[in-house]
Write a protein that holds these residues in place. Structure first.
Motif, PDB file in Angstrom:
ATOM      1  N   ARG A 322     -56.271   3.654 -38.151  1.00 25.28           N
ATOM      2  CA  ARG A 322     -57.124   3.676 -36.967  1.00 25.28           C
ATOM      3  C   ARG A 322     -56.473   3.021 -35.756  1.00 25.28           C
ATOM      4  NH1 ARG A 322     -62.210   5.242 -37.415  1.00 25.28           N
ATOM      5  NH2 ARG A 322     -62.783   4.022 -35.569  1.00 25.28           N
ATOM      6  N   SER A 324     -54.551   2.859 -32.397  1.00 26.44           N
ATOM      7  CA  SER A 324     -54.459   3.836 -31.314  1.00 26.44           C
ATOM      8  C   SER A 324     -53.987   3.145 -30.042  1.00 26.44           C
ATOM      9  CB  SER A 324     -55.820   4.515 -31.091  1.00 26.44           C
ATOM     10  OG  SER A 324     -56.788   3.544 -30.734  1.00 26.44           O
ATOM     11  N   ASN A 325     -53.869   3.947 -28.989  1.00 31.02           N
ATOM     12  CA  ASN A 325     -53.469   3.375 -27.705  1.00 31.02           C
ATOM     13  C   ASN A 325     -54.505   2.382 -27.191  1.00 31.02           C
ATOM     14  OD1 ASN A 325     -51.087   4.837 -27.576  1.00 31.02           O
ATOM     15  ND2 ASN A 325     -52.047   6.584 -26.538  1.00 31.02           N
ATOM     16  N   GLY A 347     -50.009   3.794 -37.237  1.00 29.98           N
ATOM     17  CA  GLY A 347     -50.818   4.244 -36.110  1.00 29.98           C
ATOM     18  C   GLY A 347     -50.256   5.531 -35.529  1.00 29.98           C
ATOM     19  N   SER A 348     -50.679   6.652 -36.062  1.00 28.39           N
ATOM     20  CA  SER A 348     -50.146   7.936 -35.598  1.00 28.39           C
ATOM     21  C   SER A 348     -50.566   8.260 -34.169  1.00 28.39           C
ATOM     22  CB  SER A 348     -50.605   9.064 -36.537  1.00 28.39           C
ATOM     23  OG  SER A 348     -52.024   9.121 -36.600  1.00 28.39           O
ATOM     24  N   GLU A 349     -51.599   7.594 -33.662  1.00 25.49           N
ATOM     25  CA  GLU A 349     -52.045   7.819 -32.290  1.00 25.49           C
ATOM     26  C   GLU A 349     -51.353   6.905 -31.287  1.00 25.49           C
ATOM     27  OE1 GLU A 349     -56.242   7.607 -32.040  1.00 25.49           O
ATOM     28  OE2 GLU A 349     -56.611   9.021 -33.681  1.00 25.49           O
ATOM     29  N   THR A 351     -48.486   6.144 -28.920  1.00 24.82           N
ATOM     30  CA  THR A 351     -47.509   6.976 -28.222  1.00 24.82           C
ATOM     31  C   THR A 351     -46.658   6.113 -27.296  1.00 24.82           C
ATOM     32  OG1 THR A 351     -49.103   7.456 -26.467  1.00 24.82           O
ATOM     33  CG2 THR A 351     -49.068   8.953 -28.365  1.00 24.82           C
ATOM     34  N   SER A 354     -48.351   3.338 -25.282  1.00 24.75           N
ATOM     35  CA  SER A 354     -48.485   2.028 -25.920  1.00 24.75           C
ATOM     36  C   SER A 354     -47.207   1.228 -25.801  1.00 24.75           C
ATOM     37  CB  SER A 354     -48.863   2.212 -27.390  1.00 24.75           C
ATOM     38  OG  SER A 354     -50.075   2.917 -27.523  1.00 24.75           O
ATOM     39  N   SER A 373     -45.715   5.685 -36.098  1.00 24.86           N
ATOM     40  CA  SER A 373     -46.271   6.022 -34.793  1.00 24.86           C
ATOM     41  C   SER A 373     -45.720   7.358 -34.307  1.00 24.86           C
ATOM     42  CB  SER A 373     -45.956   4.913 -33.787  1.00 24.86           C
ATOM     43  OG  SER A 373     -44.552   4.807 -33.592  1.00 24.86           O
ATOM     44  N   SER A 374     -46.152   7.760 -33.105  1.00 29.74           N
ATOM     45  CA  SER A 374     -45.720   9.030 -32.513  1.00 29.74           C
ATOM     46  C   SER A 374     -44.851   8.818 -31.285  1.00 29.74           C
ATOM     47  CB  SER A 374     -46.953   9.874 -32.149  1.00 29.74           C
ATOM     48  OG  SER A 374     -47.730  10.160 -33.285  1.00 29.74           O
TER      49      SER A 374
END
Length: 582
Positions: A322, A324-325, A347-349, A351, A354, A373-374
């Motif tokens: 969960r 995220s940015n 945290g795949s959200e 980017t 962040s 991460s992404s």
């Protein structure tokens, strides 16, 4: 006829350990020789002055069978003239040398002979028993009264205990062991049975001076401690500075208030309704959540309170799907000026936005972990521009949007880098249908645009890098390393790495992990590593005879090159590298 009188006690120069082993008065039959000088007591006047010592006998405690714990104890403090002034604080050691516990004084120390221990000096008995494991110490306590008293004193002096609780063990088992160690400071429990509030109450009652507690769970155990029970335990233990606990899936929510707590590790968290940290001296926090998608924990509210309730935080580790940015922005708004290590995992959200927020708020990070991460190569560029003088550990595992170009740029722009993890970052997008070497070469020539996007090459030259992890980089087919300080290299599952496109110029390599690689690649790695080692071993190792007839091996003590290198302080030999394929 004069009645038998008790013999004078040992002078003040004897050790405090020896004083604890004075023979009890009123014994019916004693030794006919002096316990200090060895001369017959009849008509003998010992030259030692008399002192009086009072010993309080400890209460006996129930013996328990401990499976595999380790303990650390501190013997009684020595007097100024005590020759054993460097006593190690442990019952047992794996690599202990008996000579480490005794000074190298030429004078022989004065020792007192314990009549209840078979004539063995009390200090020697202490040194022998303190090196035993707790199960062995429980066994030797049944030998005689003197050994049993020594074992009791060792248990009372224990400061650290690592205990494995079997599956069928009850709370009374742990309580019987902890009663033997009233001065315990550090406790580590590996639970194979369930743990609940009763266990916490037993620990709180038996260890009033506890400073560090660790509870590790196994597949057969369940942690049933709730958030309210954990909060009461932390609030009551005013000396607790470190708390590490696994299997915290039943907490539900908690509020921790402590002025002494500085390290907090909680794992297996799930769907917490509230998380309140009122710990002004907390410096390190690690929160590991479950990987379930239905986790409803509000991480944004949690990190938003770090700045108010935990202003001294230096190390933060949060692992949650969960992340995220929005969570990162809330963390940067907390304004933790002392933050040195930041780990936001899975945290795949997360980017590049962040990364920009982290770079603008915390410019002195020494460790940055954004695994899972992404972020892309642009985010790596921002990191390199902000942390060139501080960042020494950089972890980018499971980041699918970065390429070998970004990894090379990070290695070139971060001169202090010592550890880099890029596992599963360069992956083959079509792992289910791997092509052979011949077909891949043909496809590279026939359709270069498609295959050049899959297979990449990596060139790293770094003077301080010590550990490099490229595990699972199946999209990597060429690797060139020039890292003189590199000691550990992980190439597990790099199945598309071409043996002819591998070059390792790393003279200090100690271990290479090559599990799941091609046999030819493993053979190439072994040849490169072993050839470097053989070249150093055979340097100036042969010499012709005086008549020039044949060459013979020259011993190392006759090799002038070795002496020259020793004088210059250069390393001639290196440790043989180990290639791990299993």
């Amino acid at each position: 006829m004069q009645s038998n009188q008790p013999h004078p006690a040992t002078p003040g120069g004897a050790t405090s350990i020896s004083e604890a082993f004075l023979p009890k008065h009123g014994k019916k039959r004693g030794s006919y020789n002096c316990g200090r000088c060895g001369l017959p007591k009849k008509g003998h006047s010992c030259h030692f002055p008399t002192t009086s010592t009072t010993i309080t006998s400890p209460t006996d405690s129930t013996s328990a069978v401990i499976a595999s714990p380790l303990s650390a104890v501190r013997p009684p403090p020595p007097t100024p003239c005590q020759p054993y002034s460097h006593l190690r604080r442990a019952l047992s050691f794996d690599d202990i040398d008996v000579a480490d516990s005794v000074d190298s004084d030429d004078e022989e120390p004065e020792t007192e002979w314990d009549l209840d221990s078979g004539g063995l000096p009390a200090s020697c008995l202490w040194e022998v028993l303190r090196r035993l494991t707790p199960p062995e110490l429980l066994s030797v306590a049944t030998v005689c009264k003197g050994w049993r008293d020594t074992a009791r004193r060792l248990w009372r002096a224990a400061e650290e205990l690592r205990l494995r609780v079997p599956v069928k063990a009850q709370v009374g088992f742990v309580g019987s062991v902890l009663q033997k160690c009233p001065g315990l400071i550090r406790l580590s429990l590996r639970m194979e049975s369930d743990v609940d509030a009763t266990m916490l109450a037993c620990i709180a009652f038996s260890c009033p001076s506890l400073e560090s507690m660790e509870i590790f769970t196994s597949n057969t155990s369940i942690n049933r401690i709730t958030g309210d029970e954990l909060g009461r335990f932390v609030a009551d233990k005013r000396c607790l500075t470190s708390l590490k606990m696994e299997g915290c899936s039943n907490l539900g929510g908690f509020s921790l208030c402590s002025s002494s707590l500085s390290i907090l590790w909680l794992s297996d968290l799930h769907s917490l309704s509230k998380m309140v940290f009122n710990c002004p001296n907390l410096k390190e926090i690690s929160l590991d959540f479950t990987r379930l998608e239905n986790d409803s924990t509000d991480l944004r509210t949690m990190v938003d309170g770090f700045g108010r309730s935990c202003p001294r935080l230096q190390n933060i580790h949060i692992a949650s799907v969960r992340l995220s940015n929005a969570v990162v922005l809330a963390l940067t708004a907390a304004n933790l000026r002392g933050l040195r290590m930041l780990s936001l995992v899975l945290g795949s959200e997360i980017t590049d936005a962040s990364v920009a927020a982290i770079a603008s708020s915390y410019s002195t990070l020494e460790l940055l972990d954004l695994s899972g991460s992404s972020i892309s190569d642009s985010g790596i560029g921002m990191i390199c521009n902000v942390f060139p003088d501080t960042l020494s550990r950089f972890l980018l595992a499971l980041c699918p949007n970065i390429t070998s170009s970004g990894i090379q740029f990070a290695a070139a722009q971060l001169p202090l880098l010592e550890l880099m993890d890029c596992g599963m970052a360069i992956c083959d997008p079509n792992p289910k249908s791997p092509a052979s070497e011949e077909s891949s070469d043909c496809e590279l020539q026939g359709t270069p645009n498609s295959k050049l996007l899959i297979y990449q090459k990596l060139i790293i030259k770094h003077s301080r890098l010590k550990k490099l992890s490229l595990w699972g980089c199946s999209g990597l087919d060429a690797l060139y390393l020039n890292c003189p300080e590199l000691s550990d290299l992980n190439l597990n599952s790099c199945r598309n790495l071409h043996p002819e496109r591998l070059l390792l110029q790393c003279p200090n390599l100690e271990s290479i992990h090559a599990s799941g690689c091609q046999d030819m690649l493993v053979e190439t790695i072994q040849n490169q590593v072993c050839s470097d080692f053989a070249a150093i071993e055979s340097h100036f190792s042969c010499k012709r005879l005086a008549d020039g007839s044949k060459r013979v091996q020259v011993p190392h003590f006759l090799n002038p090159q070795l002496y020259d290198d020793d004088k210059k302080g250069r390393k001639v030999r290196k440790r043989r590298c180990t290639v791990l394929v299993n």
